[in-house]
Design a protein around this motif. Structure first.
Motif, short mmCIF file in Angstrom:
data_model
loop_
_atom_site.label_atom_id
_atom_site.label_comp_id
_atom_site.label_asym_id
_atom_site.label_seq_id
_atom_site.Cartn_x
_atom_site.Cartn_y
_atom_site.Cartn_z
N GLU A 1 0.58 -1.33 -0.09
CA GLU A 1 0.17 0.01 -0.21
C GLU A 1 0.92 1.36 -0.11
O GLU A 1 0.23 2.36 -0.30
N ARG A 2 2.15 1.15 0.41
CA ARG A 2 2.87 2.32 0.20
C ARG A 2 4.49 1.74 0.25
O ARG A 2 4.75 0.73 0.65
N VAL A 3 5.20 2.68 -0.48
CA VAL A 3 6.74 2.42 -0.47
C VAL A 3 7.49 3.48 -0.24
O VAL A 3 8.55 3.34 -0.18
N ASP B 1 3.26 6.41 -3.82
CA ASP B 1 2.07 6.30 -2.80
C ASP B 1 0.68 6.67 -3.19
O ASP B 1 -0.29 6.24 -2.76
N ALA B 2 0.84 7.91 -4.15
CA ALA B 2 -0.21 8.54 -4.41
C ALA B 2 -1.21 7.66 -5.32
O ALA B 2 -2.48 7.72 -5.37
N LEU B 3 -0.47 6.90 -6.01
CA LEU B 3 -1.21 5.64 -6.84
C LEU B 3 -1.89 4.54 -6.10
O LEU B 3 -2.86 4.00 -6.38
N LEU B 4 -0.73 4.15 -5.13
CA LEU B 4 -1.04 2.77 -4.29
C LEU B 4 -2.43 2.92 -3.47
O LEU B 4 -2.65 2.08 -2.80
N SER C 1 -2.57 -0.97 -6.06
CA SER C 1 -1.81 -1.37 -5.12
C SER C 1 -1.70 -3.07 -5.33
O SER C 1 -0.61 -3.56 -5.23
N ILE C 2 -2.70 -3.60 -5.99
CA ILE C 2 -2.90 -4.98 -6.24
C ILE C 2 -2.28 -5.21 -7.43
O ILE C 2 -1.19 -6.18 -7.51
N PHE C 3 -2.24 -4.50 -8.51
CA PHE C 3 -1.49 -4.64 -9.91
C PHE C 3 0.18 -4.73 -9.30
O PHE C 3 1.00 -5.23 -9.58
N PHE C 4 0.52 -3.48 -8.66
CA PHE C 4 1.86 -3.33 -8.18
C PHE C 4 2.50 -4.70 -7.34
O PHE C 4 3.48 -5.06 -7.62
N THR C 5 1.55 -5.20 -6.45
CA THR C 5 1.92 -6.50 -5.61
C THR C 5 2.24 -7.46 -6.62
O THR C 5 3.00 -8.33 -6.38
N VAL C 6 1.18 -7.68 -7.35
CA VAL C 6 1.14 -8.83 -8.22
C VAL C 6 2.38 -8.78 -9.09
O VAL C 6 3.11 -9.90 -9.40
#
Length: 237
Positions: A95-97, A103-106, A112-117
């Motif tokens: 949810e944040r980096v 973070d504004a996108l997450l 956030s799901i796309f980034f995590t996957v």
């Protein structure tokens, strides 16, 4: 059996079985099952859920080890499915980096799901790509898991600590058969299983404890660790 003796990453002179990951996965499953029976608690249940989430990636790799007929694209998709399962079953979502423009996108769940996957699937294949020399991937994984376990112990995350210890023990048992002389290989299934567990423990450690600095380091490394290899996987070669 690995009958390819002339490949770029091949250093063995005889055919070697590629199913070492099966032993590791079974050892982890037995340890977690026994642990959940002896100490039924939320962390034990979550550890079993994490094991279930790993199945798509592990099984696609295992089928490739046995048949050599699973395309890179399919294996990439199954690793993404595994990561997606963890997002929903374990709430393992980045949810944040620690970077404001990211973070504004997450803050938006789809982002956030796309980034995590993407991050998890990248590290899954990163472990697989270094599985080319006796003991290399296993030792690297043990070092990474040891670091994760130490940080988790410092912040009191028992799920991550226990999972790291169990997987380290399973890999260490396999390593005695893989180094210095390989009697069995980790295989794609084993590499995907270990890579998935490593990636998810990183994500869970950040998501559950909110470690800002660890968050920044881990989540910047995850998507970049195998960016070039992801391109190869998507292209299908």
């Amino acid at each position: 059996m690995d009958l390819d003796l002339d490949g770029v990453q091949k250093v063995h002179a005889i055919a070697v079985p590629r199913v070492g990951g099966v032993g590791i996965a079974i050892a982890v499953a037995i340890a977690l099952t026994v642990g959940s029976v002896l100490n039924p608690s939320a962390p034990q249940t979550q550890a079993l859920l994490l094991l279930i989430c790993s199945l798509p990636a592990f099984l696609s790799g295992l089928v490739e080890d046995l048949t050599k007929r699973v395309s890179p694209r399919v294996r990439l998709i199954t690793s993404m499915i595994a990561a997606l399962l963890a997002c929903f079953l374990l709430e393992a979502v980045v949810e944040r980096v620690g970077l404001s423009y990211v973070d504004a996108l997450l803050v938006y769940l789809p982002c956030s799901i796309f980034f995590t996957v993407l991050s998890v699937s990248g590290l899954v294949h990163a472990i697989n790509i270094i599985d080319g020399m006796n003991g290399l991937a296993s030792v690297v994984a043990i070092l990474i898991l040891s670091s994760i376990g130490i940080v988790a112990a410092q912040v009191g995350d028992h799920l991550v600590v226990n999972m790291a210890i169990v997987v380290i023990a399973a890999i260490a048992g396999f390593l005695t058969w893989n180094y210095p002389v390989s009697r069995i290989f980790l295989g794609d299934g084993g590499a995907y299983f270990i890579g998935f567990i490593v990636a998810e423990l990183l994500v869970l450690l950040v998501a559950r404890t909110g470690l800002a600095r660890w968050n920044r380091i881990a989540n910047l490394l995850l998507p970049s660790a195998q960016g070039t290899n992801l391109g190869r996987q998507i292209a299908g070669y």
